[in-house]
Design a protein around this motif. Structure first.
Motif, PDB file in Angstrom:
ATOM      1  N   LEU B   3       0.820  -1.214   0.000  1.00 50.98           N
ATOM      2  CA  LEU B   3       0.000   0.000   0.000  1.00 50.98           C
ATOM      3  C   LEU B   3       0.855   1.265   0.000  1.00 50.98           C
ATOM      4  N   LEU B   7       1.157   3.974  -3.169  1.00 52.95           N
ATOM      5  CA  LEU B   7       0.623   5.327  -3.051  1.00 52.95           C
ATOM      6  C   LEU B   7       1.722   6.364  -3.257  1.00 52.95           C
ATOM      7  N   THR B  10       2.370   6.796  -7.129  1.00 56.83           N
ATOM      8  CA  THR B  10       1.408   7.642  -7.843  1.00 56.83           C
ATOM      9  C   THR B  10       1.444   9.077  -7.327  1.00 56.83           C
ATOM     10  N   GLU B 251      -2.077  14.410  -1.352  1.00 58.06           N
ATOM     11  CA  GLU B 251      -3.367  14.159  -1.977  1.00 58.06           C
ATOM     12  C   GLU B 251      -3.642  12.660  -2.088  1.00 58.06           C
ATOM     13  N   THR B 252      -2.624  11.916  -2.527  1.00 56.36           N
ATOM     14  CA  THR B 252      -2.801  10.477  -2.714  1.00 56.36           C
ATOM     15  C   THR B 252      -3.003   9.760  -1.382  1.00 56.36           C
ATOM     16  N   ALA B 255      -6.427  10.413   0.354  1.00 57.16           N
ATOM     17  CA  ALA B 255      -7.598   9.682  -0.133  1.00 57.16           C
ATOM     18  C   ALA B 255      -7.660   8.281   0.463  1.00 57.16           C
ATOM     19  N   ALA B 256      -6.523   7.811   1.019  1.00 58.77           N
ATOM     20  CA  ALA B 256      -6.470   6.423   1.518  1.00 58.77           C
ATOM     21  C   ALA B 256      -7.134   6.303   2.891  1.00 58.77           C
TER      22      ALA B 256
END
Lengths: 379, 256
Positions: B3, B7, B10, B251-252, B255-256
């Motif tokens: 994970l 993340l 990206t 940001e990435t 969102a998690a």
């Protein structure tokens, strides 16, 4: 040179035009339907499709006429905005000769116009699918598409009964459309004794869905249900879903079978299912509508055109049944509509103004949308 | 489960795009004291230029790419002539307003020409990506990171090692002094506009296969680039890059 002189032919055609004038005057004596469609702004393209459907219906209606007169559309541009929609409606509302209206497909615009429609007191056919629109006690609104509670019920029914899946992951936009859809789907699954293993929201126009995809992957879900508002979000999500190796069955809200989404996501959406209020092969009426549409406009119709087609036909029928253009009589006639076979399905208006309760399940077979089956929700 | 590195990958990829656009933003602030609200539209136009060249006219991708970049540089000069030049002695605010106007104008012009449906632009490579240690590396994100790093290096070399770079720096530090030293200040400002537009266009082309090409893409990107600038300190070049990367990663993970 250049001095105009009256030839015999010019005189003759002028005389013919003058003779034809009373006919123009009689053309004024039409039954007018006011329509609020977008012809500028981001939904301008969709507005054109809505107009296509309405015009196609007028073609047949006007062969026979209604109460011995012709129906005529008066279109105002809503500019794809809420203030634009309210303004467009007020321009139409100021014309007493208009008998009824066709409103926008966007729920938020219908919501904005609803109080004015109530004040004007004439029937309006709407395409917005937010359940709240017909639950606010506005008796003049008649919906020509099934509302979102039915899409959720059909997604749940198809996933559980047909695909035989129990472990649901729900992915939804956190805007009002997505949140309401998610809540309806959660409730529909609860009716079947299922609690979703994941409910994951995302914000519109997010640039990256890795976190959402990984959440789906780690949840151990065996089926994905989704409410996406915008096609480009859906496209990015679909591609990242496949890249990160998630291949579970996916049943999505109508945007998943939208032409734009198919174009953007390409292979990433192959094998997915979607619910659609209009499908070409759903019923004989929807097929007949599509055949004529293709002849007229050289394109395959979608739900943008089918609901306005039905709206005009329903109004024509109601005005004819009412015997005159008195708003209350047209409203009563619309409310009494039973078993009307429209392009979107069979219309039976309930006391709130919802005419349809069924959705079509379609699947994406290598980029082609194929009709699977129609599910009517029984209440 | 991979994970955290997935993340991060990206996050850095998308952050690199913000950094590229933020960089174009900062250069204009420094060279011409212009806060350019149409910076995102540069990205949008660059992406649409690629759509027209490669999808519509059938120009091969690797030929279309430099053509699009050169077109964008030319557009940067035109943009300067239309929004900055006539108002350059009137202070900052009129120029800012004029760039906002230009942004609305450009977005609606493309909307009128192309319609609201997003377009698809193929990526730099045919392969979608590859997996390393449980982390899926999207080939386009890899391309974005490599290009962004290369552009930063190139920019460093130009600014620090060439005479042109020194002139540009002098102009951005003190226009009056630079002109007294015989540096053609107007030309330097125009070059900055051209470079800034080309950089924005490149960012748009790079990000298009990931985010699709749409009229609204400029607004989304420029908003993030603007935030990156603020995070990194207004007008700071390393700050813009770090700010962009930080924003992408936050940001990435957020969102998690």
């Amino acid at each position: 040179m250049g001095v105009p002189h009256l030839t015999r032919r010019a005189f003759a055609s002028a005389a013919a035009a003058a003779a034809a004038f009373p006919r123009f005057a009689r053309a004024e004596d039409t039954i007018k339907i006011g329509a609020v469609f977008p012809s500028t702004g981001p939904a301008a393209e969709a507005g054109k499709l809505q107009l296509n459907g309405a015009r196609q219906a007028l073609e047949t209606v006007n062969e026979k006429g209604v109460l011995g007169r012709k129906l005529e559309l008066v279109v105002e541009d809503d500019q794809t905005t809420n203030p634009g929609a309210v303004l467009a409606f007020s321009r139409l509302a100021g014309r007493p000769e208009i008998a009824a209206f066709i409103g926008p497909i966007r729920s938020t615009q219908v919501e904005a116009m609803s109080p004015d429609v109530l004040k004007v007191g004439k029937p309006m056919m709407i395409g917005g699918t937010s359940p709240t629109l017909t639950n606010q006690g506005n008796k003049w609104l008649f919906r020509c598409r099934p509302n979102d509670t039915y899409s959720a019920k059909v997604i749940a029914e198809f996933g559980v009964a047909d695909l035989k899946k129990q472990k649901w992951a729900l992915v939804y936009s956190t805007d009002s459309f997505g949140t309401n859809g998610m809540k309806a789907l959660e409730a529909a699954l609860k009716d079947k004794g299922i609690t979703p293993v994941l409910m994951q929201g995302y914000t519109n126009q997010a640039s990256d869905y890795t976190a959402v995809v990984l959440a789906v992957r780690q949840s151990g879900a065996d089926i994905l249900g989704s409410y996406f508002t915008f096609e480009n979000d859906l496209g990015i999500f679909a591609r990242q879903l496949r890249q990160l190796g998630v291949t579970i069955p996916w049943v999505g809200s109508p945007s998943i079978v939208n032409t734009t989404a198919l174009n953007l996501a390409g292979r990433a959406l192959f094998g997915t299912y979607g619910v659609a209020d209009y499908a070409v092969d759903a019923t004989p009426a929807s097929k007949a509508f599509a055949d004529r549409y293709q002849t007229l406009y050289k394109a395959i119709p979608d739900n943008q055109s089918s609901w306005t087609f039905d709206a005009v036909n329903l109004l024509a029928r109601a005005i004819s049944d009412a015997g005159n253009t008195e708003p209350e009589k047209i409203r009563a006639a619309l409310a009494a509509t039973r078993g009307f076979a429209g392009a979107e399905g069979e219309y039976n208006f309930d006391s709130k103004g919802d005419g349809l309760r069924g959705y079509n399940v379609v699947r994406n077979e290598n980029g082609k949308i194929v009709f699977d089956r129609r599910i009517e929700v029984k209440e | 489960m991979s994970l955290v590195p997935q993340l991060l990958f990206t996050g850095v990829g998308i952050g690199a795009i913000y950094a590229l656009v933020a960089l174009g933003f900062v250069l204009l602030i420094r060279a011409a004291s212009v806060v350019n609200f149409a910076q995102g539209e540069f990205s949008m136009l660059g992406a649409y230029a690629m759509v027209v060249l490669s999808s519509l006219l059938g120009v091969p991708y690797w030929v279309a790419l430099p053509i699009a970049i050169v077109l964008m540089a030319g557009f940067g000069v035109l943009f300067a002539g239309a929004t900055y030049w006539p108002l350059r002695h009137r202070g900052q605010l009129p120029v800012i307003i004029s760039t906002i106007g230009a942004s609305i104008f450009l977005a609606n012009t493309v909307l009128a020409l192309y319609g609201p449906s997003p377009e698809v632009l193929p990526g730099l490579f045919d392969t979608p990506g590859f997996e390393v240690g449980g982390v899926f590396m999207d080939s386009q994100y890899v391309a974005i990171m490599v290009t962004a790093a290369a552009m930063l290096l190139l920019q460093f070399l130009i600014f620090e090692k060439t005479l042109l770079g020194k002139k540009l720096q002098a102009t951005s530090q003190d226009k009056e002094m630079a002109s007294l030293l015989g540096i053609p200040v107007a030309l330097m400002v125009l070059i900055t506009f051209a470079y800034s537009a080309a950089l924005g266009g490149l960012a748009g082309i790079l990000v298009a296969p990931v985010l699709f090409v749409s009229v609204g893409m400029g607004t989304i990107i420029s908003l993030k680039a603007f935030a990156a600038n603020i995070i990194g300190g207004f007008g700071s070049i390393p700050g813009a890059i770090l700010g962009g990367l930080a924003l992408g990663i936050v940001e990435t993970y957020g969102a998690a």
